[in-house]
Design a protein around this motif. Structure first.
Motif, mmCIF file in Angstrom:
data_model
loop_
_atom_site.group_PDB
_atom_site.id
_atom_site.type_symbol
_atom_site.label_atom_id
_atom_site.label_comp_id
_atom_site.label_asym_id
_atom_site.label_seq_id
_atom_site.Cartn_x
_atom_site.Cartn_y
_atom_site.Cartn_z
ATOM 1 N N LEU A 198 12.269 -8.084 5.084
ATOM 2 C CA LEU A 198 13.071 -7.574 3.970
ATOM 3 C C LEU A 198 12.538 -6.244 3.446
ATOM 4 C CD1 LEU A 198 13.497 -10.933 2.035
ATOM 5 C CD2 LEU A 198 15.065 -9.891 3.654
ATOM 6 N N THR A 199 11.215 -6.138 3.379
ATOM 7 C CA THR A 199 10.653 -4.890 2.865
ATOM 8 C C THR A 199 9.498 -4.448 3.739
ATOM 9 O OG1 THR A 199 9.462 -3.890 1.046
ATOM 10 C CG2 THR A 199 9.305 -6.265 1.201
ATOM 11 N N GLN A 200 9.452 -3.165 4.041
ATOM 12 C CA GLN A 200 8.314 -2.646 4.787
ATOM 13 C C GLN A 200 7.413 -1.794 3.892
ATOM 14 O OE1 GLN A 200 11.360 -2.629 6.840
ATOM 15 N NE2 GLN A 200 10.519 -4.490 7.697
ATOM 16 N N ASN A 201 7.675 -1.884 2.594
ATOM 17 C CA ASN A 201 6.894 -1.104 1.639
ATOM 18 C C ASN A 201 5.435 -1.541 1.682
ATOM 19 O OD1 ASN A 201 5.635 -0.229 -0.741
ATOM 20 N ND2 ASN A 201 7.605 -0.042 -1.770
ATOM 21 N N ALA A 202 4.539 -0.605 1.977
ATOM 22 C CA ALA A 202 3.123 -0.959 2.165
ATOM 23 C C ALA A 202 2.506 -1.468 0.882
ATOM 24 C CB ALA A 202 2.342 0.247 2.680
ATOM 25 N N TYR A 203 2.998 -0.985 -0.271
ATOM 26 C CA TYR A 203 2.410 -1.456 -1.522
ATOM 27 C C TYR A 203 2.760 -2.912 -1.777
ATOM 28 C CZ TYR A 203 1.200 -2.033 -6.363
ATOM 29 O OH TYR A 203 0.661 -2.509 -7.526
ATOM 30 N N TYR A 204 4.058 -3.237 -1.655
ATOM 31 C CA TYR A 204 4.481 -4.618 -1.906
ATOM 32 C C TYR A 204 3.817 -5.559 -0.921
ATOM 33 C CZ TYR A 204 8.020 -3.021 -5.150
ATOM 34 O OH TYR A 204 8.654 -2.469 -6.216
ATOM 35 N N LEU A 205 3.896 -5.195 0.366
ATOM 36 C CA LEU A 205 3.352 -6.098 1.386
ATOM 37 C C LEU A 205 1.847 -6.201 1.255
ATOM 38 C CD1 LEU A 205 5.147 -5.526 4.769
ATOM 39 C CD2 LEU A 205 5.271 -7.463 3.229
ATOM 40 N N GLY A 206 1.187 -5.047 1.171
ATOM 41 C CA GLY A 206 -0.268 -5.039 1.217
ATOM 42 C C GLY A 206 -0.898 -5.462 -0.087
ATOM 43 N N SER A 207 -0.587 -4.715 -1.150
ATOM 44 C CA SER A 207 -1.322 -4.944 -2.394
ATOM 45 C C SER A 207 -0.828 -6.150 -3.153
ATOM 46 C CB SER A 207 -1.221 -3.714 -3.292
ATOM 47 O OG SER A 207 -1.755 -2.618 -2.622
ATOM 48 N N MET A 208 0.394 -6.598 -2.856
ATOM 49 C CA MET A 208 0.839 -7.792 -3.577
ATOM 50 C C MET A 208 0.800 -9.035 -2.708
ATOM 51 S SD MET A 208 3.904 -6.433 -5.955
ATOM 52 C CE MET A 208 4.358 -8.074 -6.469
ATOM 53 N N PHE A 209 1.556 -9.042 -1.609
ATOM 54 C CA PHE A 209 1.710 -10.310 -0.883
ATOM 55 C C PHE A 209 0.451 -10.685 -0.116
ATOM 56 C CE2 PHE A 209 6.136 -9.245 -1.628
ATOM 57 C CZ PHE A 209 6.544 -10.440 -2.182
ATOM 58 N N ILE A 210 -0.182 -9.725 0.556
ATOM 59 C CA ILE A 210 -1.394 -10.070 1.304
ATOM 60 C C ILE A 210 -2.482 -10.510 0.349
ATOM 61 C CG2 ILE A 210 -3.196 -9.173 2.812
ATOM 62 C CD1 ILE A 210 -1.161 -7.511 4.190
ATOM 63 N N VAL A 211 -2.628 -9.790 -0.771
ATOM 64 C CA VAL A 211 -3.649 -10.177 -1.747
ATOM 65 C C VAL A 211 -3.325 -11.550 -2.326
ATOM 66 C CG1 VAL A 211 -4.662 -9.581 -3.966
ATOM 67 C CG2 VAL A 211 -4.297 -7.819 -2.286
ATOM 68 N N ALA A 212 -2.040 -11.804 -2.569
ATOM 69 C CA ALA A 212 -1.659 -13.120 -3.096
ATOM 70 C C ALA A 212 -2.015 -14.213 -2.099
ATOM 71 C CB ALA A 212 -0.175 -13.147 -3.403
ATOM 72 N N MET A 213 -1.811 -13.938 -0.801
ATOM 73 C CA MET A 213 -2.126 -14.955 0.205
ATOM 74 C C MET A 213 -3.632 -15.179 0.303
ATOM 75 S SD MET A 213 0.652 -14.657 3.218
ATOM 76 C CE MET A 213 0.360 -12.986 3.700
ATOM 77 N N ILE A 214 -4.406 -14.079 0.183
ATOM 78 C CA ILE A 214 -5.866 -14.230 0.214
ATOM 79 C C ILE A 214 -6.316 -15.058 -0.989
ATOM 80 C CG2 ILE A 214 -8.045 -12.977 0.055
ATOM 81 C CD1 ILE A 214 -6.612 -10.674 1.532
ATOM 82 N N TYR A 215 -5.719 -14.748 -2.152
ATOM 83 C CA TYR A 215 -6.060 -15.531 -3.346
ATOM 84 C C TYR A 215 -5.650 -16.989 -3.187
ATOM 85 C CZ TYR A 215 -7.386 -11.555 -6.294
ATOM 86 O OH TYR A 215 -8.027 -10.491 -6.846
ATOM 87 N N THR A 216 -4.587 -17.221 -2.384
ATOM 88 C CA THR A 216 -4.175 -18.607 -2.155
ATOM 89 C C THR A 216 -5.298 -19.401 -1.501
ATOM 90 O OG1 THR A 216 -1.905 -17.907 -1.890
ATOM 91 C CG2 THR A 216 -2.485 -20.055 -1.014
ATOM 92 N N ILE A 217 -5.901 -18.826 -0.441
ATOM 93 C CA ILE A 217 -7.015 -19.526 0.223
ATOM 94 C C ILE A 217 -8.151 -19.724 -0.776
ATOM 95 C CG2 ILE A 217 -8.630 -19.498 2.144
ATOM 96 C CD1 ILE A 217 -6.870 -17.669 3.630
ATOM 97 N N TYR A 218 -8.410 -18.675 -1.543
ATOM 98 C CA TYR A 218 -9.530 -18.708 -2.484
ATOM 99 C C TYR A 218 -9.316 -19.787 -3.543
ATOM 100 C CZ TYR A 218 -12.934 -16.645 -5.740
ATOM 101 O OH TYR A 218 -13.973 -16.423 -6.589
ATOM 102 N N ALA A 219 -8.114 -19.777 -4.143
ATOM 103 C CA ALA A 219 -7.833 -20.758 -5.191
ATOM 104 C C ALA A 219 -7.797 -22.166 -4.608
ATOM 105 C CB ALA A 219 -6.513 -20.429 -5.869
#
Lengths: 295, 411
Positions: free
Chosen positions: B110-131
């Motif tokens: 849906l989006t190839q925006n590097a900010y949304y994908l990288g700084s939001m979704f990837i970080v959210a997924m990393i935090y998912t493992i962490y949490a």
């Protein structure tokens, strides 16, 4: 060599006296109500910053009194509003909520600094000035009058608190609750009220520690956690819930950390509290003077 | 020896997963050593080749025998497992999980925006493992760690060190970092977990704040600036996204599977009544340490990914903020539900973005932006959640949604 030894002795005694105040309060709350208060370092922090913010405008006396009153109230409010309702639920949520309070106070301190326009990390001027100088010399070591003041005040306050606990009516109730909470409640002691006063006393002690120590030590928002860590180490060394143990532990720990800092390495000195916690929990979990059985 | 193993396999199909994961790690380790020593010293690498291959092959052959036996034993379980999976996907919870997973999987389309994908979704997924790693420990065994950042940060540092200074590829560096986090967790876990009471909370909190002081020192441990210039997983943010996504699925599945297995029942019994568990013959200390080690391992994985995502790591990572984040996420998502950690993490990231957006508005009165500090708002949120909704916000919301769903289906 002599200056090194003097440095260890002087700084160790001063820091030991401050940690004595902090750890006695911490130990009191744990020994009375079994509350592991992680916000204790934050009480220190907020009192220190209160002094820092008010000192310029309100003068020394008013700002000290105000800081102590506010930190005591914060202790009472946090017990009544958050710790007391959760105490019945589980031990875990009490620990979590005090952690959250500590984090909240740290953020409040940062917010206060940015709103009032203060630097977040700073040092305060010396409090005591005699004949225009702030320090005197002893065996080639410069000792500020503040250090003497810290030693006098902290021993005075701790003696008063000990006297209060052993003699006064509230102190007797505190001891009764620490021995057997249910029996004390049956005797007509309002346990919640007494615990509230215990938390307030401990917050007051942390506040006193902050007020006397902040002028000779730089303050920073993360300092609360360091204070908390060191007071853990002190109470584990001396014995959880034992007031004489806290006094002993505070001096042993601070001499040990200053000795390693001066004679070995500052990095190893940072590790001393952790080393104490791990070794004491592994070998003697009840601490040097602790009698309470920990299973 | 082998017969004893086979009996254990018969009991526990989880063992198969463990052996295969172990085998994979071992293989990557050997490949790394080949890769690394191939460049530096010819003699050393020759000796290493021989010893590693000689012992390695023996070891691998042994592992293969066990693995193959395990697969054969569990082969007939596969159809029933698939049937159970399909049935689970048909239920409300399974369907919701599948739906969320699909949504996350198609986001890069849906989006190839590097900010949304990288700084939001990837970080959210990393935090998912962490949490989830925090939730695994606190939710299943009832032991809280207030210094999860110690493992997160230490693994981050080790991963960065392996990649930057030792030139290892990212996968073995990641596992090596997690392994070191596990070793460190043993140092704190063994003395503190022998005792009942919140001693672990105290030990981990102290450890993290001491690590902060140590790593902030200017002369030792890479100095106060830390390590920077760590390469990302891939130049292409979409590939990075899917690698992290796969790791999230695997980590959460393993944690959930352990939670639902016999081992998970033991953990829960320790949480609910430690003395009772001890009385029924459970070696509580050993199981608490096991849970702590698993938690530290996943926190380490998350830390490695986080370092690679940020391309840098400094002493700030040991700050209380990073120990505090998983608490908030789990408090939002609901404790003892590994998946709740994911919901909490995404909610957390979105809330930070919203706060940032609101703070940028022109019509805000001067100084109001200071109050929109995310850490401040999250600490208030955490206090309110613990005080008024012990089970977490989203857990009860999902219960309501499930009731609505049942009503709609006429059940």
């Amino acid at each position: 060599m002599l200056t090194d030894i003097m440095q260890v002795l002087v700084l160790g005694s001063v820091e030991g006296a401050v940690y004595m105040l902090i750890a006695v309060g911490y130990s009191l709350v744990y020994g009375t109500g079994g509350i592991m208060n992680l916000a204790h370092g934050a009480f220190y922090l907020i009192a220190g910053y209160m002094l820092y913010w008010y000192l310029g405008t309100l003068g020394l006396f008013t700002s000290v009194v105000l800081a102590l009153i506010i930190v005591t109230l914060i202790g009472g409010i946090s017990y009544l509003a958050l710790i007391k309702p959760l105490e019945k639920k589980s031990q875990l949520s009490v620990v979590m909520v005090t952690f959250a309070i500590a984090f909240f106070i740290e953020q409040i301190v940062k917010l206060g600094c940015s709103i009032l326009g203060f630097e977040k990390e700073s040092t305060l001027p010396n409090l005591i000035e005699i004949k225009g100088t702030v320090s005197f010399e002893l065996f080639g070591t410069i000792i500020p009058y503040d250090y003497v003041f810290i030693l006098i005040i902290s021993f005075l306050i701790v003696s008063l608190i000990t006297l209060f606990i052993s003699k006064s009516k509230l102190g007797t109730s505190i001891r009764a609750i620490s021995q057997d909470r249910e029996a004390a409640t049956l005797m007509g002691i309002n346990a919640d009220r007494v615990l509230m006063f215990t938390v307030m006393i401990s917050a007051f002690l942390a506040g006193v520690a902050a007020v006397i120590y902040v002028p000779s030590y730089p303050i920073a928002p993360w300092q609360g956690w360091v204070i908390l860590t060191n007071s853990f180490a002190v109470v584990i060394l001396g014995g959880m819930g034992s007031l004489p143990g806290s006094v002993l532990g505070a001096f042993i720990l601070s001499y040990a950390s200053h000795f390693t800092r001066v004679f070995i390495d500052p990095a190893i000195s940072t590790l001393v509290p952790m080393f104490v916690i791990v070794v004491m929990l592994a070998l003697r979990p009840q601490g040097i003077l602790g009698k309470k059985e920990i299973d | 020896m082998q017969i004893r193993f086979l009996n254990r396999i018969k009991e526990n199909s989880l063992f198969v997963i463990c052996v295969s994961v172990f085998y994979l790690v071992e293989l990557t380790y050997i490949l790394t050593l080949l890769y690394y020593f191939g460049y530096t010293s010819l003699i050393l690498s020759t000796i290493l080749y021989f010893t590693l291959f000689y012992f390695g092959f023996l070891y691998l052959a042994f592992n293969f025998t066990i693995l193959w036996a395990a697969i054969k034993r569990n082969f007939k379980l596969i159809p029933s497992a698939i049937r159970r999976l399909m049935a689970w996907l048909g239920t409300f919870k399974g369907g919701l999980t599948l739906f969320c997973m699909l949504i996350i999987a198609i986001i890069p389309l849906l989006t190839q925006n590097a900010y949304y994908l990288g700084s939001m979704f990837i970080v959210a997924m990393i935090y998912t493992i962490y949490a989830a790693s925090w939730d695994f420990l606190a939710g299943y065994t009832g032991q809280v760690s207030f210094g999860q950042a110690a493992f997160f940060g230490f693994a981050g540092y080790v991963t960065a060190d392996r990649i930057l200074i030792q030139n290892w590829p990212w996968l073995p560096s990641l596992f090596f970092g997690a392994l070191i986090a596990v070793l460190i967790s043993l140092i704190i876990g063994i003395p503190t977990l022998r005792l009942k009471g919140p001693y672990l909370a105290l030990g981990t909190l102290s450890f993290a704040s001491i690590l902060y002081l140590l790593f902030a020192m200017p002369t030792i441990l890479y100095g106060s600036t830390g390590l920077f210039g760590v390469p990302r997983l891939s130049e292409n943010v979409i590939i990075e996204y899917y690698i992290v996504f796969i790791f999230v699925i695997i980590s959460l599945t393993i944690m959930k599977a352990i939670g639902n297995s016999k081992l998970g029942t033991v953990f829960k019994s320790i949480r609910d009544d430690e003395t009772g568990a001890e009385a029924s013959g459970i070696h509580t200390t050993r199981y608490k340490i096991l849970a702590f080690v698993i938690s530290a391992f996943f926190a380490g994985i998350a830390g490695g990914f986080f370092t690679m995502r940020n391309t840098a790591v400094s002493a700030q990572i040991f700050g209380t903020t990073y120990s505090f984040y998983p608490l908030v996420m789990v408090a939002i998502g609901g404790i003892a539900t590994i998946s709740g950690a994911g919901v909490g993490a995404f909610f957390f990231i979105f809330l930070i973005e919203i706060l940032r957006g609101v703070a940028d508005f022109q019509w805000l009165p001067a100084g109001a932006a200071d109050f929109l500090d995310d850490a401040l708002i999250f600490s208030v949120l955490l206090i309110l959640v613990i005080r008024f909704a012990g089970a977490g916000v989203l857990k009860s919301a999902i219960e309501r949604l499930k009731n609505l769903w049942d009503i709609l289906l006429g059940r």
